[in-house]
Each structure stands twice: as C-alpha cells, then as structure tokens.
Write an enzyme that holds these catalytic residues in place. Structure first.
Site, PDB file in Angstrom:
ATOM      1  CE  LYS A   1      17.204  -4.476  13.098  1.00  0.00           C
ATOM      2  NZ  LYS A   1      18.010  -5.447  14.051  1.00  0.00           N
TER       3      LYS A   1
ATOM      4  CE1 TYR B   1     -10.595 -13.149  -4.342  1.00  0.00           C
ATOM      5  CE2 TYR B   1      -9.573 -11.611  -2.851  1.00  0.00           C
ATOM      6  CZ  TYR B   1      -9.954 -12.033  -4.295  1.00  0.00           C
ATOM      7  OH  TYR B   1      -9.453 -11.384  -5.409  1.00  0.00           O
TER       8      TYR B   1
ATOM      9  CG  MET C   1      -2.689  -7.134  -3.757  1.00  0.00           C
ATOM     10  SD  MET C   1      -2.318  -7.522  -5.568  1.00  0.00           S
ATOM     11  CE  MET C   1      -2.183  -9.251  -5.467  1.00  0.00           C
TER      12      MET C   1
END
Ligand SMILES: *Cc1c(COP(=O)(O)O)cnc(C)c1O
Length: 352
Positions: free
Chosen positions: A35, A250, A298
């Site tokens: 799966k 950050y 990101m």
C-alpha cells in the site's frame, strides 16, 4: 517536473527481506503489503521484486486497479474493501479480494448477484479501528458463505510484545477462529519478527520489514538481518564559509561556534525530508557524518561540513539508506520510519 533529490530502490534488498520473512513465517503464506506506493518504493518496482510472495495487499480499490492495469495478476487484497456496488463489480471483474470490515459492506454485497468476489472477514480484536465486533463474527462469516476466504485481524501493539493488549487480541482471535474453520491472518512485520508471538496462522502480512526497516523498538534492521531498500540522496548545492557567531537558517536557531564551512543540500520538507529533524541529525557526505544544523527548509537543508572539509558542490549527500538507517532519522524527527519512507517516495511517483 523534477527536483534534485533522488530515491533509489535496491530490488535485491527487497528480495532478500522477503526471503527473510519467508524463513520467519515457516509454513504460513506471505501477503506482501504494498500500500501507499509500496511505502514509497514504487508499486510496480515492489510488485515485481516481491513477485515470489503469495499475495499482495493494498489499502484502497484504486491502488488495486492500478496494479491490475499494469499486469500485476497475483491475488490482491484491498484492506478498505468496497464502499459501493460498483466497487464490488470492479473487484469481481479484476479478481480482487475485498476485506469486509463493517456489516453494511455485507448488506451491500447481498444486493449483488452471485458469484460474489472473494472476501476476507476482518474482526476488531482490540485495535479499535477497522473490523467487525467479535460477537458478530460467526453470523458475518455465515452470510459471506464460500466467498469468505480468510479471517483476519490487526494488532495494535505488536512493536511492544510485552503489552497486555497483545495477549487479549491473540486470545480473542483464537477463540473466534477456532470454530470457523477458515484460514487465518494476524501478524504484521513486528509480530512476525518477534519470537514472543507464538500463535500459528495461515497467512502473515509483512510491510515495513520488506523495505528493510526495523519495526521493533530497540532492535536495528541490521540486527534483524534486514537490508534497507531505499536510499535517499540529494546534491550539495553550495559550500559557504561562515564566521563565528553567524546564524544559520529560519529562526536563527543555530549559531556558528567558530569559523566553519556550511553545506547547502538540495532537499527539504517538500521532498519528504522531515521538517522536525533537529540540529544534529546525521547526514552522510563522502562517507563522513555531517550533522544537520538549523531548521529544515522547503527545498534545502544546511549541514556542518567540518567533518568533511574536502566536500565539493555537486557531491551527493545521503539522507538515509544503507549505513544510515531511516529509523534513526525517524527517531530524531519524532516520527516513525513508515512516514518518512512514504513521504520521500511520493516524489518518486511524481517524477516517473
Ligand atoms: C499496513 C498493514 C500491515 C503491514 O504492517 P507493517 O507494520 O508494515 O508490517 C498489515 N496489515 C494491515 C491491516 C495493515 O494495514
């Protein structure tokens, strides 16, 4: 559309891990769980490499149809079963096996002319998620008649073999299955790998172990004889030389203690690298371990390059794989290897 991070799958490792599952399973048949894009390893890559299993399982009907469209003809169980009559028709047409985990799925099935698709009846012995109540098991099995091919349940605490819920679930499952004279299936990877699980069943349903990660808390994949099948890598984009006191990334959460090289690697949480991995999480570059520093962005992460002063832009960093277990990264990021493998692998599907 491509991104620089890359997932490589070692199909020999998949085969090796299946052989190990086979040895552990003794005479039980093996339903390989593929799966969620085979836990990120690719449905078709995994289905082909795991071809010597006895059956496959996926979560949803659309996953099963995808496999059938790509000439995967092995017996195939759908954990979520049918939600509509059309689902049943599709299952029959494509010879899928449907889990029955709630009584309304039987009501629906009874509207369908026979022959019915094959079914596995799932009983909730204590997981508290999917499965019919034990007191309805006999009646449900009778209604399914010879469409019912097996009885299954799922363990909530298999990764903690001493947890009292295991005993309760095993006893409940044994009590129900004793009278029904149908094949049984209970164990996932963790239960299959731990000697404390003694109940003999006809089928086992390993997932994670096939991909070479350890499902057992406190035991590494290597100790269990498993080989990691996924390697996640990304190139070093830049090497920067910072001064003592400079902050990185950050939130300015990391400060350079001395003049030092910092590497920028082209992978971030958009590629499935966990955003919550803290400073200190290991990254490998040219055989050296370079700790992550600062927050995960990101599209990039930053690493301390002092352990690898010869690194050059373009060198490949390994985020996990052989020699750098995904379980270690998961522990650092306060998650589980399942989540990391699934997320990193989704990029592979998008790229292919
Ligand atoms: C995902 C799943 C498995 C496989 O579990 P692993 O821990 O990956 O071995 C087995 N059975 C069911 C019902 C599942 O949902």
């Amino acid at each position: 559309m491509t991104r620089p991070a890359r997932v490589q799958i070692d199909t020999h490792a998949l085969r090796h891990n299946l052989a190990l599952a086979r040895a552990r399973a003794k005479h039980a048949r093996i339903m390989a769980v593929i799966k969620a894009n085979a836990y990120g390893h690719g449905y078709l890559t995994a289905a082909k490499a795991l071809d010597s299993s006895d059956a496959f399982a996926v979560a949803s009907l659309s996953e099963a149809l995808y496999l059938r469209q790509h000439q995967i003809e092995k017996p195939l169980l759908v954990f979520q079963g049918a939600q509509s009559l059309q689902d049943y028709r599709l299952a029959r047409q494509h010879r899928l096996i449907l889990t029955i985990h709630r009584l309304p799925q039987i009501d629906l099935l009874e509207q369908l002319p026979k022959p019915w698709p094959d079914t596995w009846l799932k009983i909730d012995t204590g997981m508290g998620r999917m499965g019919i109540h034990p007191q309805h098991a006999d009646q449900a099995a009778a209604r399914l008649g010879n469409s019912c091919q097996a009885l299954m349940s799922h363990l909530a605490c298999a990764d903690q073999p001493e947890h009292p819920l295991n005993t309760k679930q095993l006893e409940t499952f044994e009590r129900i299955t004793r009278n029904l004279n149908l094949p049984t299936s209970l164990y996932n990877s963790a239960a299959l790998l731990d000697d404390r699980f003694q109940l003999t069943t006809d089928w086992v349903r390993p997932g994670l172990m096939l991909y070479g990660a350890s499902p057992l808390i406190g035991q590494t994949a290597a100790e269990l004889g498993l080989r990691p099948a996924m390697k996640l890598q990304a190139p070093l984009l830049d090497i920067r030389h910072h001064n003592a006191g400079d902050t990185i990334g950050y939130g300015a959460t990391w400060q350079c203690p001395e003049p030092m090289p910092v590497g920028i690697i082209a992978i971030g949480y958009a590629d499935g690298y966990p955003r919550h991995a803290p400073s200190g999480t290991p990254v490998q570059i040219n055989g050296a371990t370079c700790p992550l520093i600062g927050r995960v962005s990101m599209d990039s992460i930053t690493v301390d390059l002092r352990p690898c002063p010869d690194a050059q832009a373009g060198d490949l960093a390994t985020l996990w794989g052989p020699g750098l277990p995904v379980e270690h990264i998961a522990t650092r990021a306060e998650t589980i290897p399942y989540e990391l493998l699934c997320h990193a692998g989704q990029q592979e599907t998008a790229r292919s």
